[in-house]
Design a protein around this motif. Sequence first.
Motif, short mmCIF file in Angstrom:
data_model
loop_
_atom_site.label_atom_id
_atom_site.label_comp_id
_atom_site.label_asym_id
_atom_site.label_seq_id
_atom_site.Cartn_x
_atom_site.Cartn_y
_atom_site.Cartn_z
N VAL A 11 10.88 53.19 34.92
CA VAL A 11 10.11 51.98 35.23
C VAL A 11 9.35 51.52 33.99
O VAL A 11 9.40 50.33 33.63
CB VAL A 11 9.12 52.24 36.41
N LEU A 12 8.67 52.44 33.34
CA LEU A 12 7.90 52.08 32.15
C LEU A 12 8.79 51.53 31.05
O LEU A 12 8.48 50.51 30.42
CB LEU A 12 7.11 53.28 31.64
N ASN A 13 9.91 52.17 30.82
CA ASN A 13 10.83 51.71 29.78
C ASN A 13 11.37 50.32 30.09
O ASN A 13 11.36 49.43 29.23
CB ASN A 13 11.99 52.70 29.63
N ALA A 14 11.83 50.11 31.31
CA ALA A 14 12.39 48.80 31.68
C ALA A 14 11.33 47.70 31.61
O ALA A 14 11.60 46.60 31.11
CB ALA A 14 13.00 48.87 33.08
N ALA A 15 10.13 47.99 32.09
CA ALA A 15 9.05 47.00 32.06
C ALA A 15 8.68 46.66 30.62
O ALA A 15 8.49 45.48 30.27
CB ALA A 15 7.83 47.52 32.82
N ASN A 16 8.58 47.67 29.77
CA ASN A 16 8.23 47.45 28.37
C ASN A 16 9.31 46.65 27.66
O ASN A 16 9.00 45.71 26.91
CB ASN A 16 8.01 48.80 27.68
N ASP A 59 15.84 50.45 37.29
CA ASP A 59 15.82 49.70 36.04
C ASP A 59 16.03 48.21 36.31
O ASP A 59 15.26 47.38 35.84
CB ASP A 59 16.90 50.24 35.09
N ALA A 60 17.05 47.89 37.08
CA ALA A 60 17.35 46.48 37.37
C ALA A 60 16.22 45.82 38.14
O ALA A 60 15.83 44.68 37.84
CB ALA A 60 18.67 46.38 38.14
N TYR A 61 15.68 46.51 39.13
CA TYR A 61 14.60 45.95 39.95
C TYR A 61 13.35 45.73 39.10
O TYR A 61 12.68 44.70 39.23
CB TYR A 61 14.29 46.86 41.13
N THR A 62 13.03 46.67 38.23
CA THR A 62 11.84 46.55 37.38
C THR A 62 11.97 45.33 36.46
O THR A 62 11.02 44.55 36.31
CB THR A 62 11.64 47.82 36.54
N ARG A 63 13.12 45.17 35.86
CA ARG A 63 13.33 44.03 34.97
C ARG A 63 13.20 42.71 35.73
O ARG A 63 12.60 41.75 35.24
CB ARG A 63 14.70 44.13 34.29
N LEU A 64 13.74 42.66 36.92
CA LEU A 64 13.64 41.45 37.75
C LEU A 64 12.19 41.18 38.13
O LEU A 64 11.73 40.03 38.08
CB LEU A 64 14.50 41.62 39.00
N ILE A 66 9.43 42.01 36.51
CA ILE A 66 8.68 41.53 35.34
C ILE A 66 9.07 40.09 35.01
O ILE A 66 8.21 39.26 34.74
CB ILE A 66 8.90 42.46 34.12
N GLU A 67 10.34 39.80 35.05
CA GLU A 67 10.78 38.44 34.76
C GLU A 67 10.18 37.45 35.76
O GLU A 67 9.66 36.40 35.37
CB GLU A 67 12.30 38.35 34.78
N ARG A 68 10.25 37.78 37.03
CA ARG A 68 9.73 36.85 38.06
C ARG A 68 8.23 36.70 38.00
O ARG A 68 7.70 35.62 38.27
CB ARG A 68 10.15 37.33 39.44
N LYS A 69 7.51 37.76 37.65
CA LYS A 69 6.04 37.70 37.63
C LYS A 69 5.51 37.02 36.38
O LYS A 69 4.44 36.41 36.43
CB LYS A 69 5.45 39.11 37.71
N PHE A 70 6.21 37.13 35.27
CA PHE A 70 5.62 36.70 34.01
C PHE A 70 6.36 35.59 33.27
O PHE A 70 5.77 34.91 32.46
CB PHE A 70 5.47 37.90 33.06
N LYS A 71 7.64 35.41 33.49
CA LYS A 71 8.40 34.43 32.72
C LYS A 71 7.94 33.01 33.02
O LYS A 71 7.93 32.58 34.16
CB LYS A 71 9.90 34.55 33.00
N GLY A 72 7.57 32.31 31.97
CA GLY A 72 7.20 30.91 32.08
C GLY A 72 5.90 30.64 32.81
O GLY A 72 5.66 29.54 33.26
#
Length: 75
Positions: A11-16, A59-64, A66-72
């Motif tokens: 989780v930490l790696n994917a989020a980072n 990994d996939a869920y964590t990346r999604l 972070i993208e949904r919470k922070f992108k743009g």
Amino acid sequence: AQESGGVMPCVLNAANEEAGTLFLNGELPFLKIEKACALALESIPNIMKPTLRDLLRTDAYTRLLIERKFKGKEC
């Protein structure tokens, strides 16, 4: 994350990595990378003896997440 074990290092790696990518693309301030990682660690349940499938899904869920919470968005 390392002390927690299970999927938390994943989780930490994917989020980072995802937050770092958003930063490099100018979509997340540098100082918000830590906030993104903390959010992921707090939001995703731990699996203590994960299979490879568990790790790949985490990994996939964590990346999604972070993208949904922070992108743009203004953070």
